[in-house]
Write a protein that holds these residues in place. Structure first.
Motif, PDB file in Angstrom:
ATOM      1  N   LYS A   1       0.746  -1.040  -0.028  1.00 26.70           N
ATOM      2  CA  LYS A   1       0.067  -0.060  -0.005  1.00 26.70           C
ATOM      3  C   LYS A   1       0.743   1.266   0.119  1.00 26.70           C
ATOM      4  CE  LYS A   1      -4.268  -0.309   1.990  1.00 26.70           C
ATOM      5  NZ  LYS A   1      -5.255  -0.495   3.163  1.00 26.70           N
ATOM      6  N   TRP A   2       1.742   1.310   0.863  1.00 31.85           N
ATOM      7  CA  TRP A   2       2.777   2.315   0.728  1.00 31.85           C
ATOM      8  C   TRP A   2       4.133   1.841   1.731  1.00 31.85           C
ATOM      9  CZ3 TRP A   2       4.438   4.137   5.726  1.00 31.85           C
ATOM     10  CH2 TRP A   2       3.688   3.912   6.940  1.00 31.85           C
ATOM     11  N   PHE A   3       5.309   2.551   1.325  1.00 28.09           N
ATOM     12  CA  PHE A   3       6.391   2.192   2.215  1.00 28.09           C
ATOM     13  C   PHE A   3       7.236   3.559   1.938  1.00 28.09           C
ATOM     14  CE2 PHE A   3      11.025   0.771   2.578  1.00 28.09           C
ATOM     15  CZ  PHE A   3      10.694  -0.076   3.549  1.00 28.09           C
ATOM     16  N   ASP A   4       7.750   3.778   3.190  1.00 28.24           N
ATOM     17  CA  ASP A   4       8.787   5.023   3.384  1.00 28.24           C
ATOM     18  C   ASP A   4      10.256   4.566   3.455  1.00 28.24           C
ATOM     19  OD1 ASP A   4      10.081   7.330   3.878  1.00 28.24           O
ATOM     20  OD2 ASP A   4       8.701   8.310   5.255  1.00 28.24           O
ATOM     21  N   PRO A   5      10.869   4.703   2.519  1.00 27.12           N
ATOM     22  CA  PRO A   5      12.460   4.180   2.570  1.00 27.12           C
ATOM     23  C   PRO A   5      13.102   4.839   3.744  1.00 27.12           C
ATOM     24  CG  PRO A   5      11.954   5.120   0.457  1.00 27.12           C
ATOM     25  CD  PRO A   5      10.597   5.162   1.009  1.00 27.12           C
ATOM     26  N   LYS A   6      12.647   6.290   3.995  1.00 29.29           N
ATOM     27  CA  LYS A   6      13.392   7.108   5.044  1.00 29.29           C
ATOM     28  C   LYS A   6      13.221   6.632   6.299  1.00 29.29           C
ATOM     29  CE  LYS A   6      13.398  11.223   2.115  1.00 29.29           C
ATOM     30  NZ  LYS A   6      12.862  12.711   2.136  1.00 29.29           N
ATOM     31  N   THR A   7      12.034   6.182   6.640  1.00 25.86           N
ATOM     32  CA  THR A   7      11.692   5.542   7.983  1.00 25.86           C
ATOM     33  C   THR A   7      11.842   4.098   7.917  1.00 25.86           C
ATOM     34  OG1 THR A   7       9.524   5.645   7.467  1.00 25.86           O
ATOM     35  CG2 THR A   7      10.414   7.456   8.503  1.00 25.86           C
ATOM     36  N   GLY A   8      11.874   3.467   6.711  1.00 26.61           N
ATOM     37  CA  GLY A   8      12.049   2.109   6.592  1.00 26.61           C
ATOM     38  C   GLY A   8      10.618   1.144   7.198  1.00 26.61           C
ATOM     39  N   VAL A   9       9.483   1.982   7.134  1.00 18.01           N
ATOM     40  CA  VAL A   9       8.053   1.244   7.583  1.00 18.01           C
ATOM     41  C   VAL A   9       7.223   1.267   6.449  1.00 18.01           C
ATOM     42  CG1 VAL A   9       8.412   1.433   9.889  1.00 18.01           C
ATOM     43  CG2 VAL A   9       7.468   3.187   8.771  1.00 18.01           C
ATOM     44  N   GLY A  10       6.246   0.401   6.277  1.00 16.29           N
ATOM     45  CA  GLY A  10       5.134   0.546   5.337  1.00 16.29           C
ATOM     46  C   GLY A  10       4.175  -0.378   5.879  1.00 16.29           C
ATOM     47  N   VAL A  11       3.092  -0.562   4.675  1.00 17.29           N
ATOM     48  CA  VAL A  11       1.904  -1.178   4.949  1.00 17.29           C
ATOM     49  C   VAL A  11       1.681  -2.197   3.669  1.00 17.29           C
ATOM     50  CG1 VAL A  11      -0.642  -1.271   5.458  1.00 17.29           C
ATOM     51  CG2 VAL A  11       0.777   0.213   6.499  1.00 17.29           C
ATOM     52  N   ILE A  12       1.331  -3.316   4.034  1.00 13.15           N
ATOM     53  CA  ILE A  12       0.924  -4.570   2.936  1.00 13.15           C
ATOM     54  C   ILE A  12      -0.367  -4.991   3.265  1.00 13.15           C
ATOM     55  CG2 ILE A  12       1.696  -6.610   1.962  1.00 13.15           C
ATOM     56  CD1 ILE A  12       4.417  -6.201   2.768  1.00 13.15           C
ATOM     57  N   ALA A  13      -1.226  -4.721   1.943  1.00 11.07           N
ATOM     58  CA  ALA A  13      -2.699  -5.669   1.891  1.00 11.07           C
ATOM     59  C   ALA A  13      -2.373  -6.964   1.426  1.00 11.07           C
ATOM     60  CB  ALA A  13      -3.502  -4.769   1.014  1.00 11.07           C
ATOM     61  N   TRP A  14      -2.875  -7.793   2.355  1.00  5.64           N
ATOM     62  CA  TRP A  14      -2.493  -9.169   1.637  1.00  5.64           C
ATOM     63  C   TRP A  14      -3.874 -10.228   1.646  1.00  5.64           C
ATOM     64  CZ3 TRP A  14      -3.824 -12.942   5.528  1.00  5.64           C
ATOM     65  CH2 TRP A  14      -4.066 -12.296   6.744  1.00  5.64           C
ATOM     66  N   GLY A  15      -5.049  -9.709   2.153  1.00  2.00           N
ATOM     67  CA  GLY A  15      -6.082 -10.800   2.049  1.00  2.00           C
ATOM     68  C   GLY A  15      -7.634  -9.968   1.983  1.00  2.00           C
ATOM     69  N   ASP A  16      -8.358 -10.270   1.385  1.00  2.00           N
ATOM     70  CA  ASP A  16      -9.795  -9.790   1.479  1.00  2.00           C
ATOM     71  C   ASP A  16     -10.311  -9.816   2.941  1.00  2.00           C
ATOM     72  OD1 ASP A  16      -9.904  -8.920  -1.250  1.00  2.00           O
ATOM     73  OD2 ASP A  16     -10.840 -10.824  -1.593  1.00  2.00           O
TER      74      ASP A  16
END
Length: 77
Positions: free
Chosen positions: A13-28
């Motif tokens: 969904k998004w990933f910030d390389p500066k902070t090294g964190v993000g979010v992944i959608a993986w299932g309905d």
């Protein structure tokens, strides 16, 4: 209690390389998984994820939430 499940495909969904964190959608209907830089496997010498990129991941559920582990690109390098 900790549950780990291999998910064949998720979408960043998004990933910030500066902070090294993000979010992944993986299932309905499943809660999104938080991802940290340290959980991304080295591929093509780049460790930053890109929004809308397809990934394969281990989903880890525990009392603190849902986390992504062993994250790798779904497409070959």
């Amino acid at each position: 209690m900790r549950e780990v499940r291999v998910v064949p495909r998720g979408i960043v969904k998004w990933f910030d390389p500066k902070t090294g964190v993000g979010v992944i959608a993986w299932g309905d209907g499943e809660p999104d998984a938080f991802v940290y830089f340290s959980a991304i496997q080295l591929c093509c010498r780049a460790r930053a994820l890109v929004a809308a990129e397809a990934v394969v991941l281990d989903v880890i559920k525990d009392s603190l939430g849902v986390w992504a582990g062993n994250v790798r690109r779904a497409e070959s390098c």
